[in-house]
Design a protein around this motif. Structure first.
Motif, PDB file in Angstrom:
ATOM      1  N   ALA A   4      -0.033  19.503   6.465  1.00 31.22           N
ATOM      2  CA  ALA A   4      -0.114  18.327   5.596  1.00 31.22           C
ATOM      3  C   ALA A   4       0.154  17.046   6.386  1.00 31.22           C
ATOM      4  CB  ALA A   4       0.882  18.462   4.451  1.00 31.22           C
ATOM      5  N   LYS A   5       0.686  17.204   7.589  1.00 31.16           N
ATOM      6  CA  LYS A   5       1.008  16.018   8.393  1.00 31.16           C
ATOM      7  C   LYS A   5       0.003  15.769   9.508  1.00 31.16           C
ATOM      8  CE  LYS A   5       5.957  16.370   7.692  1.00 31.16           C
ATOM      9  NZ  LYS A   5       6.977  17.307   8.118  1.00 31.16           N
ATOM     10  N   THR A   6      -1.012  16.632   9.603  1.00 27.79           N
ATOM     11  CA  THR A   6      -1.963  16.526  10.719  1.00 27.79           C
ATOM     12  C   THR A   6      -2.621  15.155  10.754  1.00 27.79           C
ATOM     13  OG1 THR A   6      -2.402  18.885  10.581  1.00 27.79           O
ATOM     14  CG2 THR A   6      -4.015  17.555  11.768  1.00 27.79           C
ATOM     15  N   ARG A   7      -2.639  14.569  11.937  1.00 20.95           N
ATOM     16  CA  ARG A   7      -3.281  13.268  12.149  1.00 20.95           C
ATOM     17  C   ARG A   7      -4.737  13.537  12.544  1.00 20.95           C
ATOM     18  NH1 ARG A   7      -2.749   8.285  10.843  1.00 20.95           N
ATOM     19  NH2 ARG A   7      -2.553   6.700  12.445  1.00 20.95           N
ATOM     20  N   ILE A   8      -5.662  12.808  11.916  1.00 20.12           N
ATOM     21  CA  ILE A   8      -7.084  13.048  12.183  1.00 20.12           C
ATOM     22  C   ILE A   8      -7.646  11.999  13.136  1.00 20.12           C
ATOM     23  CG2 ILE A   8      -9.382  13.205  11.125  1.00 20.12           C
ATOM     24  CD1 ILE A   8      -7.941  14.058   8.536  1.00 20.12           C
ATOM     25  N   GLY A  61      -6.711   8.251  12.253  1.00 20.25           N
ATOM     26  CA  GLY A  61      -5.852   7.624  13.267  1.00 20.25           C
ATOM     27  C   GLY A  61      -6.569   7.026  14.457  1.00 20.25           C
ATOM     28  N   GLY A  62      -7.637   7.671  14.867  1.00 24.53           N
ATOM     29  CA  GLY A  62      -8.329   7.178  16.057  1.00 24.53           C
ATOM     30  C   GLY A  62      -9.748   7.688  16.076  1.00 24.53           C
ATOM     31  N   LEU A  63     -10.602   6.908  16.723  1.00 28.88           N
ATOM     32  CA  LEU A  63     -12.013   7.305  16.790  1.00 28.88           C
ATOM     33  C   LEU A  63     -12.586   7.050  18.165  1.00 28.88           C
ATOM     34  CD1 LEU A  63     -13.828   5.824  13.647  1.00 28.88           C
ATOM     35  CD2 LEU A  63     -13.409   8.235  14.107  1.00 28.88           C
TER      36      LEU A  63
END
Ligand code: ATR
Length: 288
Positions: A4-8, A61-63
């Motif tokens: 549930a805390k995974t950063r995408i 979070g980042g691309l």
């Protein structure tokens, strides 16, 4: 494990199916025990604005950004680092609580690949082939580092090499020579060059039998950097090696641009060796 805390993080481009970035980044996250995941997002040209709205809404979070969006994405971001602004292209975005900042790690990835070999560009005579997006990133960053540049491009309707040279002079106050890419000019500029960079797509698969430079112009003492990574060993690099030149392949730049993006998203030093091994695996699979 995705929690549930995974950063995408992810990649937007079109196409994205052959990208090495998802495998490279996911292997890096796993090896560092980071609760992050990296996904490919195929975004068509007309959908870019909505995709960026989605990045904000979903708090991605980042691309990474690839063809065809590197230039088109710039107006949608809140801030650009100076180099990305001058290049006019972004390949990495960091989302800091809804504030999207664009970077160009292609440029710094190229320099990292050089420095890793102990090659400091300052004061070196560098011949750059091509004046497209990749060349713009490389030329501007090398000019910033006080290299002595000559840019050669085949002449089409617009002379991109002259345009690039004049933007370097405008931004950095440095004079850069721009010439037509032909054998005569190559022969003249390579006589006293330290480094040759192929920033064109010549030699890229499926045209891997092509080379932008006749073999007879290559020599020992020259460093030849080919940004093409597919195939990893291009005809240019094979012939450079045969001539006794030092060679650097496009894989190093590919890995370093990814490693620098990884560090911006996670704040953790990138496991460069793992990223490189994974990139090689994907490239070999794509070949078959
Ligand atoms: P990238 O983002 O990879 O730099 P690009 O912006 O399309 O891609 O730039 C490709 C570069 O390769 C350009 O400099 C292009 O020259 P033009 O500006 O004249 O198109 C160069 N290039 C592509 N095919 C070439 C060829 N057959 N001979 C010489 N240069 C070539």
């Amino acid at each position: 494990m995705i929690s549930a805390k995974t950063r995408i993080c992810g990649l937007i481009g079109d196409p994205v199916e052959h990208s090495v970035s998802p495998v490279m980044h996911n292997a890096a996250f796993n090896s560092m025990g980071l609760d992050y995941v990296y996904l490919p997002f195929r975004v068509e040209k007309g959908q870019l604005a909505k995709a960026i709205d989605g990045v904000r809404a979903l708090n991605i979070g980042g691309l990474n950004v690839t063809i065809p969006h590197k230039v088109a994405i710039t107006p949608f971001l809140d801030e650009l680092e100076t180099l990305a602004e001058r290049i006019g292209a972004v390949n990495t975005i960091v989302n800091d609580n809804g504030h999207l900042k664009g970077y160009n790690t292609d440029a710094s990835g190229f320099v990292k690949a050089l420095l890793e070999r102990g090659i400091e560009p300052r004061g070196k005579k560098i011949v750059i082939l091509g004046a497209g997006g990749a060349s713009r990133a490389i030329s501007l960053t090398l000019a910033e580092r006080d290299a002595d540049l000559v840019i050669l491009n085949r002449q089409l309707e617009i002379d991109w090499a002259v345009e690039l040279a004049s933007s370097i002079s405008r931004f950095l106050g440095k004079e850069v020579k721009a010439l037509e890419l032909n054998e005569q000019n190559l022969s003249a500029v390579l006589k006293d060059a330290d480094i040759l960079v192929n920033a064109t797509s010549v030699g890229m698969s499926p045209n891997s039998d092509e080379t932008p430079v006749p073999a007879k112009l290559l020599k020992a003492g020259l460093v030849v950097f080919d940004i093409v990574y597919n195939p990893i060993k291009t005809r240019l690099l094979t012939e450079a090696e045969e001539a006794g030149a030092e060679t650097i392949d496009g894989l190093d730049m590919l890995v370093w641009q990814g490693a620098l993006a990884f560090e911006m998203w996670t704040g953790v030093k990138a496991p460069v060796g793992i990223m490189k091994a994974e990139a090689i695996k994907v490239l070999k699979e794509n070949e078959n």
